[in-house]
Structures are given as C-alpha cells and as structure tokens.
Scaffold this motif. Structure first.
Motif, short mmCIF file in Angstrom:
data_model
loop_
_atom_site.label_atom_id
_atom_site.label_comp_id
_atom_site.label_asym_id
_atom_site.label_seq_id
_atom_site.Cartn_x
_atom_site.Cartn_y
_atom_site.Cartn_z
N VAL A 54 -7.09 3.96 3.95
CA VAL A 54 -6.86 4.09 2.50
C VAL A 54 -7.83 5.13 1.95
O VAL A 54 -9.02 5.11 2.26
N ASP A 55 -7.33 6.04 1.13
CA ASP A 55 -8.18 7.08 0.56
C ASP A 55 -9.35 6.46 -0.21
O ASP A 55 -9.18 5.48 -0.95
N GLY A 66 -12.21 7.70 3.55
CA GLY A 66 -11.42 6.52 3.27
C GLY A 66 -11.96 5.30 3.99
O GLY A 66 -13.04 5.34 4.59
N ASP A 87 -9.04 5.55 -3.82
CA ASP A 87 -8.29 4.36 -4.21
C ASP A 87 -9.14 3.09 -4.16
O ASP A 87 -8.65 2.01 -4.51
N TRP A 98 -4.04 1.41 8.79
CA TRP A 98 -4.09 2.75 8.21
C TRP A 98 -5.44 2.97 7.57
O TRP A 98 -6.29 2.08 7.52
N THR A 132 -10.84 1.56 6.29
CA THR A 132 -9.88 0.79 7.05
C THR A 132 -10.52 -0.53 7.45
O THR A 132 -11.62 -0.87 6.99
N ASP A 164 6.07 -0.87 2.05
CA ASP A 164 5.47 -1.08 3.37
C ASP A 164 6.44 -1.58 4.43
O ASP A 164 6.02 -1.99 5.50
N HIS A 215 0.84 -1.19 0.00
CA HIS A 215 0.00 0.00 0.00
C HIS A 215 0.87 1.24 0.00
O HIS A 215 1.93 1.26 0.60
N VAL A 251 -7.42 -2.76 0.88
CA VAL A 251 -7.48 -1.86 2.03
C VAL A 251 -6.31 -2.11 2.97
O VAL A 251 -5.43 -1.27 3.12
N ALA A 252 -6.29 -3.27 3.63
CA ALA A 252 -5.22 -3.53 4.59
C ALA A 252 -5.29 -4.94 5.11
O ALA A 252 -6.29 -5.65 4.96
N GLY A 272 -0.44 4.03 1.18
CA GLY A 272 -1.35 4.84 1.98
C GLY A 272 -0.66 5.51 3.13
O GLY A 272 0.55 5.50 3.27
#
Length: 244
Positions: free
Chosen positions: A157-158, A120, A161, A155, A122, A16, A3, A234-235, A5
C-alpha cells in the motif's frame, strides 16, 4: 477489507475480486498465484522485542536500542501459500508484523525526514519456532531463515495512503480464533526511528524491507491450520501450515 492498491504485477480492481495484470488480462483473485511483493536483492531487516507487551510476555524489559537481525530471501512466500512445519516443531507460532518498504536511497536520514523514504507498507507473518530458539534477542538462522516461513503481502500500500504508521491495529487469527491483537502505537521503536537508526551506519536501498516486530500473543500451530494476519488499512495476509 477493500483496497485499491497494487499487487506485485497488477492492479486490484472490482472490490478486490480481480487483478488486472500489467499489460495483460483481468483474472479472479482466487485464481491468482501470489508472489511476495519484494524486489530481488533487497535487504530484509527484522526486529526482535519491538513491542512492549511482547517483551513483557517473554519476561524481558523493553530493549534500549533496536535489536535487529537479517533474513534471507528464501524465507519469503506469498499470500495464500503454505508454510512448512517440521515434525519436531510443536512450538511454532505466527507473528503479525507491519513492514516498511524503502522507496529511495537513504543514508544518515533524520527522524523528521525518515518517513519520506518509505514507498509503502505491507504485512508479514514472521513465524517463530521456539524449540530452535537459542537467542531471544537476535534469533539464530534456523528460527527465522527457514524456507517459506515468512509470508509477505499480498500487496504494498502506498505510504501516502497510511496517514500514521504508528496508529494501526494488528490482529492474527488461527482457524478464525483471535490469537494476537495489538497496535503499532505500542512499538518500542517507531518506523521513523528504525529508519533513522539503520541509515546512520549503512545505506538503505529502494526495495529494502523493514519488519517492525510483533505484539504479544503466542499460539502454536499445527499442519492444516489457516493463519490470517491483518493490519488496519494495509492488508489481510492468509497462509496455511503444512507438515514436512
């Protein structure tokens, strides 16, 4: 998963492996202590039975309107942290959830404009403890508001995105074994519908969090277990369970 982000206080760089702190040095991700990416004073909304397969798993029909409850800020904990499991909680299980982060004040927002108010996304792991559950529809306080029982992050993420928040794969593993797999396409109420609904009777503020529910899959955890919740694009959120 890579990411580009933002972490809460810095920018992820070098595939990362490192975080460049705002106005400060670059440190290794492994050396960072992750905080939940939430603003102080944010309202935390959570959904019950918002996936068709999870409702069926518990023996319920899908709800006809959103089943919403609130969470306190002390329930949140960051990526890599520990969540306590009480000694009498043999039926504690993880719940992987997409979280929409509100970006600007929203009041009486139409469904067609709802996603414009999202800053965003998460990931949350909203642990549940079945022994303490008194109401499946709106869980009581000691199920969903215990300290450190909702890992969040790492985090945000916008929103730009994420092309479509309703087309994301979700998964949860415990010690590497897959215990949840699903898609946000299976939500009963989409992110846009939830924002329209909430803003119809109250004002949403920047930083507010909307946890959107979890797909099917129950796996009870024990102290020492490592739990990973991942949402496509995303994550990957990692957490471990400890005894209290």
């Amino acid at each position: 998963m890579s990411h580009a982000g933002k972490a809460r206080w810095g920018t992820l760089v070098d595939n990362d492996h490192a975080v460049m702190l705002d106005g400060g040095p670059m440190i290794a991700v492994a050396d960072a202590r992750w905080l939940p990416p939430a603003e102080p004073g944010a309202t935390i909304f959570a959904l019950g039975l918002n996936y068709v397969d999870h409702s069926a798993e518990l023996g319920f029909a899908a709800p006809k309107r959103p089943l919403i409850f609130l969470k306190g800020a002390n329930a949140l904990v960051g990526h890599g942290a520990a969540t306590p499991r009480p000694a009498d909680a043999n039926q504690m299980h993880p719940e992987c959830e997409l979280v929409a982060v509100i970006g600007r004040q929203a009041r009486r927002v139409s469904i067609t404009d709802s996603l414009d108010y999202v800053a965003g996304y998460t990931v949350a792991n909203d642990y549940a403890i079945r022994e303490y559950l008194e109401n499946y529809y709106r869980p009581n306080l000691r199920v969903k508001n215990r300290d450190r029982t909702t890992p969040l992050g790492p985090w945000i993420v916008d929103a730009a995105d994420i092309a479509d928040p309703q087309r994301l794969a979700l998964s949860t593993t415990v010690n590497g074994d897959i215990v949840q797999q699903g898609s946000t396409a299976d939500m009963v109420f989409s992110v846009a519908q939830l924002i329209e609904h909430l803003s119809s009777f109250m004002t949403l503020m920047p930083g507010d969090l909307v946890l959107t529910g979890t797909p099917h899959g129950l796996r009870f955890v024990a102290p020492g277990d490592v739990v990973t919740c991942e949402i496509e694009g995303v994550a990957r959120l990692v957490n471990h369970v400890e005894a209290i």
